[in-house]
Design a protein around this motif. Structure first.
Motif, PDB file in Angstrom:
ATOM      1  N   LEU A 130      21.373 -40.998  -7.875  1.00 60.51           N
ATOM      2  CA  LEU A 130      20.937 -39.601  -7.731  1.00 60.51           C
ATOM      3  C   LEU A 130      21.602 -39.003  -6.495  1.00 60.51           C
ATOM      4  O   LEU A 130      21.789 -39.685  -5.491  1.00 60.51           O
ATOM      5  CB  LEU A 130      19.422 -39.510  -7.595  1.00 60.51           C
ATOM      6  N   TYR A 178      18.991 -39.661 -16.289  1.00 65.10           N
ATOM      7  CA  TYR A 178      17.631 -40.123 -16.572  1.00 65.10           C
ATOM      8  C   TYR A 178      17.431 -41.575 -16.117  1.00 65.10           C
ATOM      9  O   TYR A 178      16.410 -41.921 -15.527  1.00 65.10           O
ATOM     10  CB  TYR A 178      17.344 -39.981 -18.075  1.00 65.10           C
ATOM     11  N   LEU A 221      16.954 -41.691 -12.481  1.00 63.54           N
ATOM     12  CA  LEU A 221      15.617 -41.229 -12.098  1.00 63.54           C
ATOM     13  C   LEU A 221      14.598 -42.357 -12.255  1.00 63.54           C
ATOM     14  O   LEU A 221      13.752 -42.556 -11.385  1.00 63.54           O
ATOM     15  CB  LEU A 221      15.211 -40.016 -12.947  1.00 63.54           C
ATOM     16  N   ALA A 265      11.372 -32.893 -13.598  1.00 58.74           N
ATOM     17  CA  ALA A 265      12.771 -33.078 -13.980  1.00 58.74           C
ATOM     18  C   ALA A 265      13.109 -32.083 -15.089  1.00 58.74           C
ATOM     19  O   ALA A 265      12.401 -31.999 -16.086  1.00 58.74           O
ATOM     20  CB  ALA A 265      13.016 -34.501 -14.444  1.00 58.74           C
ATOM     21  N   VAL A 268      15.983 -32.719 -10.376  1.00 60.41           N
ATOM     22  CA  VAL A 268      14.695 -33.340 -10.083  1.00 60.41           C
ATOM     23  C   VAL A 268      14.142 -32.747  -8.789  1.00 60.41           C
ATOM     24  O   VAL A 268      14.846 -32.687  -7.779  1.00 60.41           O
ATOM     25  CB  VAL A 268      14.843 -34.875  -9.933  1.00 60.41           C
TER      26      VAL A 268
END
Length: 182
Positions: free
Chosen positions: A101, A132, A135, A156, A167
């Motif tokens: 991220l 995803y 995350l 998100a 996010v």
């Protein structure tokens, strides 16, 4: 006067006889059975008091052990207020980087915890971009963090221009005044 002397002597003899009779028929401290009953009652009270003292000693030992446990917990999971923001943010950045991220902007606030004697909650609001899977890794790593971090809010949303997520996150960490333990 011989009569007066005889009366005084008889009065003294009567008083002596009454004193001897009282001592012979009823001891001043009570009867033997009564004294034994008092001794038994006092022995029972002593046993109760000893049991009570032993329970209080055990309770005091448990309190001291609990106090030591609280101090260890506070030292391990509650951050020093002066370094809390940089420590938590550095850890969150590292976790985000490992999860793939990209960190964006962050803000923080300290809110005192009422009645806690110097404890406060550090709230960090941050935004990130990534996939995803990243995350999920990020959330799992925050959950396993050696710090006492809690995720209060996570939102998100997919980005329209990329196959990624935007996010926003609100984290809480607990801090104490410098060098303070509970």
């Amino acid at each position: 006067d011989p009569r007066l002397t005889a009366r005084v002597a008889l009065g003294l003899l009567l008083a002596a006889n009454l004193a001897v009779a009282a001592a012979a028929f009823g001891p001043w401290g009570g009867s033997e059975e009564r004294l034994r009953a008092q001794l038994a009652e006092l022995s029972r009270q002593v046993r109760q008091k000893r049991t009570s003292v032993e329970r209080l000693r055990a309770l005091a030992e448990r309190i001291e052990k609990t106090r030591a446990d609280v101090d260890r917990f506070m030292a391990q999971y509650f951050l020093d207020r002066r370094a809390a923001y940089s420590s938590v943010l550095g850890e969150v950045y590292a976790i985000a980087g490992e999860a793939g991220l990209r960190p964006k902007e962050h803000s923080f606030t300290f809110e005192p915890i009422e009645g806690s004697g110097g404890l406060a909650m550090l709230t960090i609001n941050g935004s990130y971009e990534g996939g995803y899977g990243g995350l999920l890794e990020f959330v799992n790593a925050i959950d396993r963090s050696p710090r006492f971090l809690t995720i209060d809010r996570l939102q998100a949303t997919p980005l329209q221009s990329q196959p990624a997520l935007s996010v926003t996150l609100r984290l809480h960490a607990f801090v104490r005044a410098a060098g303070e333990t509970q």
